[in-house]
Design an enzyme around this catalytic site. Structure first.
Site, short mmCIF file in Angstrom:
data_model
loop_
_atom_site.label_atom_id
_atom_site.label_comp_id
_atom_site.label_asym_id
_atom_site.label_seq_id
_atom_site.Cartn_x
_atom_site.Cartn_y
_atom_site.Cartn_z
N ARG A 3 -19.43 13.64 7.96
CA ARG A 3 -19.75 13.17 6.61
C ARG A 3 -19.04 13.95 5.50
NH1 ARG A 3 -24.94 12.76 9.12
NH2 ARG A 3 -25.49 10.56 9.47
N LYS A 54 -7.55 9.93 -3.63
CA LYS A 54 -7.51 8.71 -2.82
C LYS A 54 -6.97 9.05 -1.43
CE LYS A 54 -7.10 4.84 -6.07
NZ LYS A 54 -6.25 3.71 -6.51
N GLU A 112 7.98 7.21 -8.00
CA GLU A 112 6.67 7.51 -8.57
C GLU A 112 6.79 8.27 -9.90
OE1 GLU A 112 3.82 6.41 -7.84
OE2 GLU A 112 3.86 5.77 -5.74
N LYS A 114 -1.61 12.07 -14.36
CA LYS A 114 -2.53 11.51 -13.37
C LYS A 114 -3.90 12.19 -13.43
CE LYS A 114 -2.93 9.92 -8.64
NZ LYS A 114 -2.24 9.70 -7.34
N GLU A 165 -12.03 4.59 -9.94
CA GLU A 165 -11.51 3.28 -10.35
C GLU A 165 -12.63 2.24 -10.44
OE1 GLU A 165 -7.85 0.46 -8.90
OE2 GLU A 165 -7.67 2.60 -8.51
N ARG A 189 -7.64 4.24 -14.44
CA ARG A 189 -7.07 4.61 -13.14
C ARG A 189 -6.26 3.47 -12.54
NH1 ARG A 189 -8.85 8.73 -8.44
NH2 ARG A 189 -6.91 8.45 -7.29
N ASN A 192 -1.50 1.98 -10.66
CA ASN A 192 -1.01 1.03 -9.67
C ASN A 192 0.17 0.21 -10.18
OD1 ASN A 192 -3.00 1.54 -7.58
ND2 ASN A 192 -4.49 0.57 -8.93
N HIS A 247 2.61 -1.40 -7.84
CA HIS A 247 2.14 -1.22 -6.47
C HIS A 247 1.66 -2.50 -5.81
CE1 HIS A 247 2.67 2.96 -7.30
NE2 HIS A 247 2.13 3.34 -6.16
N HIS A 302 3.12 -3.02 -2.36
CA HIS A 302 2.31 -3.07 -1.15
C HIS A 302 2.56 -4.35 -0.37
CE1 HIS A 302 -0.91 -0.07 -2.80
NE2 HIS A 302 0.22 0.52 -2.47
N HIS A 308 7.51 3.91 1.08
CA HIS A 308 6.59 3.50 0.02
C HIS A 308 7.27 3.49 -1.34
CE1 HIS A 308 2.95 3.14 -2.36
NE2 HIS A 308 3.22 4.27 -2.97
#
Length: 335
Positions: A80, A102, A144, A186, A196, A203, A207, A210, A214, A227
């Site tokens: 956990r 993330k 980026e 950031k 987000e 936030r 993206n 992206h 993606h 990426h």
């Protein structure tokens, strides 16, 4: 310590020696985006369980975005949640993926669809590791940096236009400045909207490009495109759509594409990818809310806004425009 085969060749033994621990405390996985998978996560968890790692232990991610995302995800779900430390060794990880919390893995149906928010207890970025980075990886990381500049730092964008050759040459002052500016931007955004959850919150602006990118990664099965390369195309597509909506001038959209192109990154999607492919894959993106696709659009360089209120016909025009020109004309397109 979790790392990949490429990074291990350079930095695993020095890091283990510095920490005064043995090789039995390290797991080396294959390099590449395909490692961000359920199979790899299961292997990492089996390794942690076999070592009987206690809840007060720390998992160290030594590598790029793939290792950082995978290690963070496994740390989030092992017993956990245990602490983890990011030691990013790529430019992309140092300016983006190691910051913000993330974590996750990919699925055949889409990029980063399985994951958790889990903040590292520390991020240690040594720019000397960039000296062993292949040129292709360095350029992918700059995608980026360009993204950060486009969405929230017009001054950084102008610096990139002016100093790009120095950045590609790993000029220490320019590299440190770019990393610091990206991380500050950031961190400021994540501090407002960590998970987000704010509707249209800041936030989501991270993206930019992206959703398009993606889709490219999923289309190519995470095998041939990095990426950052996919994001680079996504940035060009986002600028084009922003121009078509009237939110951005043609001149500024052209500056964005020109900077991507000068970096040696691709500006067109892979051969055979169609507008329908984009729409199908983008419909599965995490930024789809209530069946409505939301995209980050630009209102000038350094100013972005999340929008679902755009003409679908204009999106179709952007997709058809980029898919109509074969990637073969793009000298930077991955093989």
């Amino acid at each position: 310590m979790l790392t990949d085969s490429n990074v291990a060749n350079h930095y695993l033994i020095p890091c283990l020696s510095a920490l005064q621990i043995g090789t039995e405390n390290a797991l080396v996985l294959p390099a590449g985006e395909a490692t961000k998978s359920w199979q790899s996560a299961e292997r990492v968890l089996d390794w942690l369980l076999a070592a009987n790692l206690p809840r007060d232990a720390v998992l160290i991610a030594l590598g790029g975005g793939v290792i950082g995302d995978l290690a963070g995800f496994c740390a989030a779900i092992y017993q956990r949640g245990i602490d983890f430390v990011q030691v990013p060794t790529t430019l992309l990880a140092q300016v983006d993926s190691s910051v913000g919390g993330k974590t996750g893995i990919n699925h055949a149906r889409g990029k980063n669809l399985i994951g958790a928010f889990h903040q590292p207890v520390a991020v240690v970025a040594d720019t000397d590791t960039l000296k062993t980075l292949p040129a292709r990886e360095l350029k992918a990381g700059l995608a980026e940096v360009i993204k950060s500049a486009m969405l929230g730092d017009a001054a950084l964008f102008r610096r990139l236009e002016r100093d790009l050759d120095l950045l590609l040459g790993l000029d220490p002052d320019r590299i440190v400045d770019a990393i610091e500016r990206c991380c500050r931007l950031k961190a400021r955004i994540v501090g407002i909207d960590e998970r987000e959850r704010l509707s249209g919150g800041p936030r989501a602006l991270l993206n930019l490009g992206h959703t398009f990118g993606h889709a490219i990664e999923t289309f190519t099965r995470y095998e041939s495109w990095l990426h950052g390369e996919a994001v680079a195309v996504g940035l060009c597509m986002a600028a084009d759509l922003s121009m078509r909506t009237g939110a951005m001038t043609e001149k500024d959209a052209g500056r964005c594409t020109a900077l991507v192109q000068r970096t040696g990154l691709p500006t067109r999607p892979p051969p055979g990818m169609t507008a329908d492919d984009f729409l199908r894959l983008m419909s599965r993106d995490k930024k789809v809310v209530g069946g409505q696709l939301r995209l980050v659009l630009l209102h000038g360089i350094g100013e972005a806004q999340l929008s679902a209120d755009f003409d679908p016909g204009l999106l179709q025009q952007t997709l058809e425009h980029f898919c109509a020109v074969p990637a073969a004309v793009d000298a930077a397109a991955p093989a």
